[in-house]
Design a protein around this motif. Structure first.
Motif, PDB file in Angstrom:
ATOM      1  N   GLU A 156       7.501 -13.542  -0.210  1.00 29.43           N
ATOM      2  CA  GLU A 156       8.151 -12.675  -1.231  1.00 29.43           C
ATOM      3  C   GLU A 156       7.077 -12.540  -2.711  1.00 29.43           C
ATOM      4  OE1 GLU A 156      12.420 -11.347  -3.169  1.00 29.43           O
ATOM      5  OE2 GLU A 156      11.948 -12.569  -1.345  1.00 29.43           O
ATOM      6  N   ALA A 157       6.752 -13.794  -2.907  1.00 23.51           N
ATOM      7  CA  ALA A 157       5.872 -13.871  -4.056  1.00 23.51           C
ATOM      8  C   ALA A 157       4.580 -12.948  -3.917  1.00 23.51           C
ATOM      9  CB  ALA A 157       5.616 -15.397  -4.367  1.00 23.51           C
ATOM     10  N   LEU A 158       4.088 -13.066  -2.782  1.00 23.40           N
ATOM     11  CA  LEU A 158       2.891 -12.352  -2.621  1.00 23.40           C
ATOM     12  C   LEU A 158       3.028 -10.637  -2.692  1.00 23.40           C
ATOM     13  CD1 LEU A 158       0.091 -12.216  -1.657  1.00 23.40           C
ATOM     14  CD2 LEU A 158       0.721 -12.024   0.653  1.00 23.40           C
ATOM     15  N   ILE A 159       4.236 -10.293  -2.234  1.00 24.77           N
ATOM     16  CA  ILE A 159       4.718  -8.954  -2.320  1.00 24.77           C
ATOM     17  C   ILE A 159       4.642  -8.496  -3.844  1.00 24.77           C
ATOM     18  CG2 ILE A 159       6.430  -6.939  -2.187  1.00 24.77           C
ATOM     19  CD1 ILE A 159       6.958  -8.723   0.737  1.00 24.77           C
ATOM     20  N   ARG A 160       5.470  -9.155  -4.585  1.00 20.60           N
ATOM     21  CA  ARG A 160       5.736  -9.205  -6.032  1.00 20.60           C
ATOM     22  C   ARG A 160       4.378  -9.127  -6.809  1.00 20.60           C
ATOM     23  NH1 ARG A 160      10.872  -9.063  -7.440  1.00 20.60           N
ATOM     24  NH2 ARG A 160      12.670  -9.922  -5.783  1.00 20.60           N
ATOM     25  N   LYS A 161       3.646  -9.981  -6.500  1.00 25.49           N
ATOM     26  CA  LYS A 161       2.144 -10.065  -7.187  1.00 25.49           C
ATOM     27  C   LYS A 161       1.345  -8.922  -6.738  1.00 25.49           C
ATOM     28  CE  LYS A 161      -1.878 -12.885  -7.341  1.00 25.49           C
ATOM     29  NZ  LYS A 161      -2.651 -14.106  -6.861  1.00 25.49           N
ATOM     30  N   GLU A 162       1.243  -8.543  -5.694  1.00 24.51           N
ATOM     31  CA  GLU A 162       0.086  -7.453  -5.061  1.00 24.51           C
ATOM     32  C   GLU A 162       0.753  -5.955  -5.272  1.00 24.51           C
ATOM     33  OE1 GLU A 162      -1.510  -7.668  -1.208  1.00 24.51           O
ATOM     34  OE2 GLU A 162      -2.286  -9.714  -1.672  1.00 24.51           O
ATOM     35  N   LEU A 163       1.935  -5.707  -5.379  1.00 26.04           N
ATOM     36  CA  LEU A 163       2.401  -4.418  -5.480  1.00 26.04           C
ATOM     37  C   LEU A 163       1.992  -3.769  -6.688  1.00 26.04           C
ATOM     38  CD1 LEU A 163       4.147  -2.032  -4.373  1.00 26.04           C
ATOM     39  CD2 LEU A 163       6.228  -3.332  -5.058  1.00 26.04           C
ATOM     40  N   PRO A 164       2.307  -4.467  -7.904  1.00 27.09           N
ATOM     41  CA  PRO A 164       1.581  -3.798  -9.244  1.00 27.09           C
ATOM     42  C   PRO A 164       0.269  -3.436  -9.133  1.00 27.09           C
ATOM     43  CG  PRO A 164       2.556  -5.971  -9.583  1.00 27.09           C
ATOM     44  CD  PRO A 164       2.772  -5.750  -8.330  1.00 27.09           C
ATOM     45  N   LEU A 165      -0.509  -4.442  -8.697  1.00 28.14           N
ATOM     46  CA  LEU A 165      -2.050  -4.185  -8.586  1.00 28.14           C
ATOM     47  C   LEU A 165      -2.356  -3.114  -7.695  1.00 28.14           C
ATOM     48  CD1 LEU A 165      -3.124  -7.906  -7.982  1.00 28.14           C
ATOM     49  CD2 LEU A 165      -2.883  -6.751 -10.370  1.00 28.14           C
ATOM     50  N   MET A 166      -1.687  -2.924  -6.884  1.00 31.34           N
ATOM     51  CA  MET A 166      -2.025  -1.677  -5.701  1.00 31.34           C
ATOM     52  C   MET A 166      -1.614  -0.476  -6.389  1.00 31.34           C
ATOM     53  SD  MET A 166      -3.708  -2.561  -3.018  1.00 31.34           S
ATOM     54  CE  MET A 166      -3.724  -3.651  -1.841  1.00 31.34           C
ATOM     55  N   ARG A 167      -0.555  -0.499  -7.079  1.00 31.14           N
ATOM     56  CA  ARG A 167      -0.042   0.854  -7.888  1.00 31.14           C
ATOM     57  C   ARG A 167      -1.417   0.945  -8.843  1.00 31.14           C
ATOM     58  NH1 ARG A 167       6.422  -0.720  -7.922  1.00 31.14           N
ATOM     59  NH2 ARG A 167       6.951   0.736  -6.042  1.00 31.14           N
ATOM     60  N   GLU A 168      -1.734   0.113  -9.807  1.00 31.02           N
ATOM     61  CA  GLU A 168      -2.427   0.445 -10.518  1.00 31.02           C
ATOM     62  C   GLU A 168      -3.737   1.151 -10.272  1.00 31.02           C
ATOM     63  OE1 GLU A 168      -5.050  -2.226 -13.920  1.00 31.02           O
ATOM     64  OE2 GLU A 168      -3.174  -3.065 -12.977  1.00 31.02           O
ATOM     65  N   LEU A 169      -4.058   0.347  -9.176  1.00 31.79           N
ATOM     66  CA  LEU A 169      -5.444   0.994  -8.482  1.00 31.79           C
ATOM     67  C   LEU A 169      -5.226   2.264  -7.971  1.00 31.79           C
ATOM     68  CD1 LEU A 169      -8.577   0.307  -7.498  1.00 31.79           C
ATOM     69  CD2 LEU A 169      -7.584  -0.967  -5.641  1.00 31.79           C
TER      70      LEU A 169
ATOM     71  N   VAL B  84       0.745  -1.169   0.029  1.00 28.44           N
ATOM     72  CA  VAL B  84      -0.046  -0.119   0.115  1.00 28.44           C
ATOM     73  C   VAL B  84       0.705   1.288   0.073  1.00 28.44           C
ATOM     74  CG1 VAL B  84      -1.611   1.510   1.259  1.00 28.44           C
ATOM     75  CG2 VAL B  84      -1.955  -1.173   1.122  1.00 28.44           C
ATOM     76  N   ASN B  85       1.874   1.431   0.971  1.00 31.47           N
ATOM     77  CA  ASN B  85       2.674   2.642   1.167  1.00 31.47           C
ATOM     78  C   ASN B  85       3.489   2.743  -0.297  1.00 31.47           C
ATOM     79  OD1 ASN B  85       2.019   3.092   3.736  1.00 31.47           O
ATOM     80  ND2 ASN B  85       3.849   2.413   4.633  1.00 31.47           N
ATOM     81  N   PRO B  86       4.143   1.999  -0.989  1.00 31.40           N
ATOM     82  CA  PRO B  86       4.773   2.281  -2.139  1.00 31.40           C
ATOM     83  C   PRO B  86       3.859   2.798  -3.092  1.00 31.40           C
ATOM     84  CG  PRO B  86       5.477   0.110  -1.150  1.00 31.40           C
ATOM     85  CD  PRO B  86       4.350   0.377  -0.406  1.00 31.40           C
TER      86      PRO B  86
END
Length: 328
Positions: free
Chosen positions: A306-319, A103-105
């Motif tokens: 680590e896989a969870l972070i890499r998966k969710e980060l771009p989705l959160m940035r897009e949203l 979320v923060n990033p």
């Protein structure tokens, strides 16, 4: 005579070299001193309470004291930044939620850490979904009725509350609005308690909060739970369907309790910590503590974290970009 002297000289030289090398090779086994566990939240919250319970048990597993240190502020960025800059020796650890890593990033351009490069995940101790709630006086029992309710009010835009701007609850709300094609007014509160108070009091018709916060109010009939944001149904509210089950698979977010260390941890130390954390999370008394805070105990190892972070980060940035959610 010269041969004897030469042999003696070589022997003395070798003995001296071994003596000098011994202290460097004979490193004390990890952990040889107290470990600091940083909680990037104020004392008293769920992460702090669970961090202390797990820290005590983890210390017993490792045979060393673990000191819990609260470093709150900036949406976990202060505590996370402190750990990111610490030596990667296993003596400074972090316990935090997904907010720190995804979320923060997505909403802050200047953070004192990189969500992927700064940390070495140790494991996830538990996960919990978020709940879309309605005041019982509002004639809405599921997402279909909520959408009809909103559309019937046209430009009025009914409000939904959350426990803060840029939080996971805010993201869940905006993800649902985008998927449903409706508009509502987001009302951010400074925490879960004031948001829940206004929802129960009728100041706002809807809110998004953690399952832990929703559960006691739901049991007392003070709020109605319309949907759960996790990928699967909550064990605490098994009769409530997920967003995905009601036709919105893109709204599949939950929050998690992750332990991490500064990036660069040795394999031996990382494996020791991961194994100890797994044992702690699987202990019956720790499972009860997690459940008491609304978390479903479910250990995930470092690779899965680590896989969870890499998966969710771009989705959160897009949203965040689509919904214009940003804090700087």
């Amino acid at each position: 005579m010269k041969t004897a002297l030469l042999t003696l000289g070589l022997g003395a030289t070798l003995a001296g070299a071994l003596a000098l090398a011994a202290p460097a090779d004979a490193q004390p086994a990890y952990p040889s001193r107290p470990i600091t566990l940083v909680v990037p939240f104020p004392p008293g919250g769920a992460t702090d309470a669970l961090g202390r319970v797990i820290a005590q048990k983890l210390g017993q597993q490792l045979g060393q004291t673990i000191v819990v240190e609260n470093r709150a502020g900036a949406g976990t960025a202060i505590g996370a930044g402190y750990v990111a800059k610490a030596a990667p020796d296993g003596y400074t650890l972090l316990v935090t939620s997904g907010t720190t890593f995804t979320v923060n990033p997505a909403i802050q351009s200047k953070l004192p850490y990189d969500p992927v490069q700064s940390f070495e995940p140790i494991g996830i101790a538990g996960r919990t979904g978020l709940a879309l709630l309605a005041n019982p006086q509002v004639p809405v029992k599921d997402l279909k009725e909520l959408i009809a309710y909103v559309k019937a009010r046209g430009a009025e835009r009914p409000a939904y509350g959350s426990y803060g701007a840029g939080t996971t609850a805010h993201f869940v709300g905006e993800a649902f609005l985008a998927a449903a094609g409706i508009q509502m007014t987001h009302v951010p509160y400074k925490g879960s308690s004031p948001a829940m108070t206004d929802l129960i009091g009728g100041q706002i018709p809807f809110s998004i909060d953690t399952v832990a916060a929703a559960l006691p109010q739901s049991k007392q009939g003070k709020v109605r739970v319309l949907a759960i944001s996790a990928p699967g149904r909550s064990a605490f509210l098994p009769d409530v369907p997920t967003f995905a089950e009601q036709g919105y698979p893109s709204v599949a977010m939950d929050t998690w309790l992750m332990f991490a260390a500064p990036r660069g941890l040795s394999a031996d130390v990382k494996n020791r910590l991961e194994a100890a954390l797994r044992n702690v999370v699987e202990a019956p008394d720790v499972r009860k503590s997690l459940e008491a805070q609304g978390f479903e105990p479910a250990f995930s190892d470092s690779a899965a974290g680590e896989a969870l972070i890499r998966k969710e980060l771009p989705l959160m940035r897009e949203l965040a970009q689509r919904a214009n959610i940003k804090l700087d």
